[in-house]
Design a protein around this motif. Structure first.
Motif, short mmCIF file in Angstrom:
data_model
loop_
_atom_site.label_atom_id
_atom_site.label_comp_id
_atom_site.label_asym_id
_atom_site.label_seq_id
_atom_site.Cartn_x
_atom_site.Cartn_y
_atom_site.Cartn_z
N GLU A 1 -18.31 -16.78 -1.80
CA GLU A 1 -17.55 -17.57 -0.84
C GLU A 1 -17.95 -19.02 -0.93
O GLU A 1 -19.09 -19.34 -1.26
CB GLU A 1 -17.83 -17.05 0.58
CG GLU A 1 -16.90 -17.61 1.64
CD GLU A 1 -17.19 -17.02 3.00
OE1 GLU A 1 -18.17 -17.45 3.62
OE2 GLU A 1 -16.45 -16.11 3.44
N GLY A 2 -17.00 -19.92 -0.61
CA GLY A 2 -17.29 -21.34 -0.57
C GLY A 2 -17.14 -22.01 -1.92
O GLY A 2 -16.98 -21.37 -2.95
N PRO A 3 -17.22 -23.35 -1.91
CA PRO A 3 -17.05 -24.10 -3.17
C PRO A 3 -18.19 -23.85 -4.17
O PRO A 3 -17.99 -23.98 -5.38
CB PRO A 3 -17.04 -25.57 -2.71
CG PRO A 3 -17.74 -25.57 -1.39
CD PRO A 3 -17.45 -24.24 -0.76
N ASP A 4 -19.39 -23.51 -3.67
CA ASP A 4 -20.51 -23.26 -4.59
C ASP A 4 -20.67 -21.78 -4.93
O ASP A 4 -21.64 -21.39 -5.57
CB ASP A 4 -21.82 -23.78 -3.98
CG ASP A 4 -22.06 -23.23 -2.58
OD1 ASP A 4 -21.13 -22.61 -2.03
OD2 ASP A 4 -23.17 -23.45 -2.04
N HIS A 5 -19.71 -20.94 -4.48
CA HIS A 5 -19.66 -19.51 -4.82
C HIS A 5 -20.97 -18.80 -4.48
O HIS A 5 -21.57 -18.12 -5.31
CB HIS A 5 -19.33 -19.32 -6.30
CG HIS A 5 -17.99 -19.87 -6.68
ND1 HIS A 5 -16.81 -19.24 -6.36
CD2 HIS A 5 -17.65 -21.02 -7.33
CE1 HIS A 5 -15.79 -19.96 -6.81
NE2 HIS A 5 -16.28 -21.05 -7.39
#
Length: 399
Positions: free
Chosen positions: A16-20
Motif C-alpha cells: 500500500e502507498g507510494p512506497d509500496h
C-alpha cells in the motif's frame, strides 16, 4: 505446528502507498479462502485449483505473503551470522545424543560451496549459544550447494551441486587436537575423549573413561591434562625478516570458538605487551601481518588462544629483523648483466619474494612462472647469439 497454522489462518500482507509498504490487509477475503486446498467441504463444484474463481486467482497473485511471522520458541533466530560473503541455501539437522543430553547439529549449505556445522546450546536461563564447529569447503569452485542429505546409518553427509556429489563424514574428531582439554573445548556432540584420543562418542549404559562437556565446555572438571596443554608443549619457531619489508606470523587455532590474542616481549622489557592493530600491523584470522618491518619489531611473539576462562599459548616465535645491507654482504658479487643475461640481482629477487608471500597463495606461483619464462627466453636469446657468432667465424674462414 500450532504457530504455523495460526499464521496461515491470520491476515494477509498487502502492498500500500507510494512506497509500496507491506501492511495488513483488512478488506474482504474472497471465497474459498486463498491458500486452502480444494475440497468438497467448501464447494462440491471445486475439485481442483483450476476450478477456483478468477477473483481468488487475482487475490493470490497480489497477496502472496502472510502478514504475521512464525518465530522460534526462543523468540530469536537459532543461528545468525553477519557480514558474510555467502548466503545459506540448504539445511539438514541431525539429533545427536551426548553425555549431558541431546543436541541438534545443523549442517548449513551456502552458495559458495561450503558447509557450516553448527550446534545451538540452550543454557539454564533459556539463553542460546551458537557454536560453529566446522566450516568445510566441499567444492573446489565456489558453486552453490543444491541439495544435502544425512545418512545416520553411515554417519555421512551427502552434498550435491552442479559440480557433482560429495560425501562428508558427520564427525572428524581427530582435528580437535591430541589432548583431553582440547577435545572437551571443541564442544562437538559427536566427539569425546576416550582416554587415548578424541574419538566418536557412542552412548552406552556402561560408563567408560569418556570426557565430554557440550553445555559448558569446562575441561578443568573433566580432564587432568589442562596444565600440560595450557602451559607446556608450546610450538616454537624462529623467523627472519628484512627491514622495510613485510612479514607474516602464522597462527591458527583448532577451535572455531577461540579468541586469538598476540603479545610481544621486546629486548630489555620485563613483561610482554598485547599487540593492538593499526595501519602498520594487522591481526587476521590466520595470523599477524606486519606490513613493513622496523628494527624495533624484533623480539619474542606469543600467540594465545582464549576460550571461556582458559588461556593457553599456541606459538612462541622469535622474530629477527635484518638490515638490507646484511643481505648484500652475504651475497656473491653481481656480474654485469651483459656478461650473463640470466643473472638477476638477489636483493630485488628477495624483495619480490617477500611481496608475493604477503599476497594470495597463487600469486607466488605466478611470480615463479614469470621468472622461469624470462630466464628461458634469455637463455634462448644467448644460445641464438652464440649460433650467430659461430656462423660469422665460419664465413671468415671460408673467405
Amino acid at each position: 505446528m500450532e504457530d504455523i497454522r495460526a499464521v496461515f489462518n491470520g491476515p494477509y500482507a498487502h502492498k500500500e502507498g507510494p512506497d509500496h509498504r507491506w501492511v495488513e490487509y483488512e478488506d474482504r477475503i474472497p471465497y474459498p479462502r486463498p491458500g486452502t486446498c480444494p475440497s468438497r467441504t467448501y464447494d462440491p463444484h471445486i475439485k481442483t485449483t483450476k476450478d477456483f474463481p478468477d477473483e481468488v486467482i487475482s487475490f493470490i497473485r497480489l497477496h502472496p505473503l502472510m502478514y504475521h511471522s512464525v518465530h522460534p520458541m526462543t523468540g530469536r533466530p537459532i543461528f545468525t551470522r553477519i557480514n558474510t560473503e555467502f548466503r545459506l541455501t540448504r539445511i539438514v539437522v541431525d539429533r545427536v545424543a551426548a553425555e549431558d543430553g541431546q543436541y541438534a547439529v545443523m549442517f548449513l549449505g551456502t552458495d559458495m560451496g561450503s558447509v557450516l556445522k553448527v550446534v545451538s546450546i540452550t543454557q539454564e536461563n533459556w539463553s542460546t549459544e551458537q557454536i560453529i564447529l566446522e566450516e568445510l569447503q566441499v567444492f573446489k569452485s565456489p558453486s552453490p550447494i543444491l541439495n544435502m542429505e544425512i545418512s545416520s546409518k553411515q554417519q555421512q553427509l551427502f552434498v550435491g551441486g552442479s559440480d557433482g556429489l560429495v560425501q562428508v563424514s558427520l564427525h572428524r574428531c581427530h582435528i580437535y587436537g591430541q589432548g583431553c582439554a582440547e577435545c572437551c573445548l571443541a564442544r562437538d556432540p559427536y566427539c569425546a575423549w576416550d582416554g587415548i584420543q578424541c574419538s566418536r562418542y557412542v552412548p552406552a549404559s556402561k560408563r567408560r573413561a569418556r570426557r565430554q562437556d557440550i553445555k559448558h565446555g569446562d575441561p578443568s572438571s573433566h580432564c587432568w591434562d589442562t596444565e600440560d596443554v595450557f602451559g607446556r608443549n608450546v610450538e616454537e619457531k624462529v623467523l627472519y625478516g628484512v627491514e622495510s619489508n613485510s612479514s607474516f606470523l602464522e597462527c591458527v587455532s583448532k577451535s572455531q570458538q577461540a579468541l586469538i590474542r598476540w603479545f610481544v616481549l621486546k629486548p630489555g622489557m620485563d613483561h610482554r605487551q598485547e599487540i593492538k592493530p593499526d595501519e602498520r600491523v594487522l591481526i587476521t584470522e590466520r595470523g599477524l601481518l606486519i606490513r613493513w618491518l622496523q628494527r624495533s619489531d624484533a623480539g619474542s611473539y606469543f600467540c594465545t588462544s582464549q576460550e571461556h576462562s582458559f588461556t593457553r599459548n599456541l606459538l612462541h616465535l622469535s622474530l629477527h629483523v635484518l638490515d638490507p645491507g646484511q643481505l648484500n654482504g652475504h651475497q656473491p658479487a653481481i656480474r654485469d648483466s651483459s656478461e650473463n643475461p640470466s643473472v638477476t640481482e638477489p636483493r630485488q629477487r628477495y624483495k619480490d619474494y617477500l611481496r608475493m608471500l604477503s599476497g594470495p597463495a597463487h600469486s607466488l606461483d605466478e611470480y615463479c612462472e614469470t621468472v622461469w619464462h624470462k630466464e628461458k627466453k634469455q637463455k634462448q636469446k644467448g644460445k641464438w647469439k652464440h649460433v650467430q657468432e659461430l656462423r660469422k667465424s665460419r664465413n671468415r674462414r671460408h673467405h
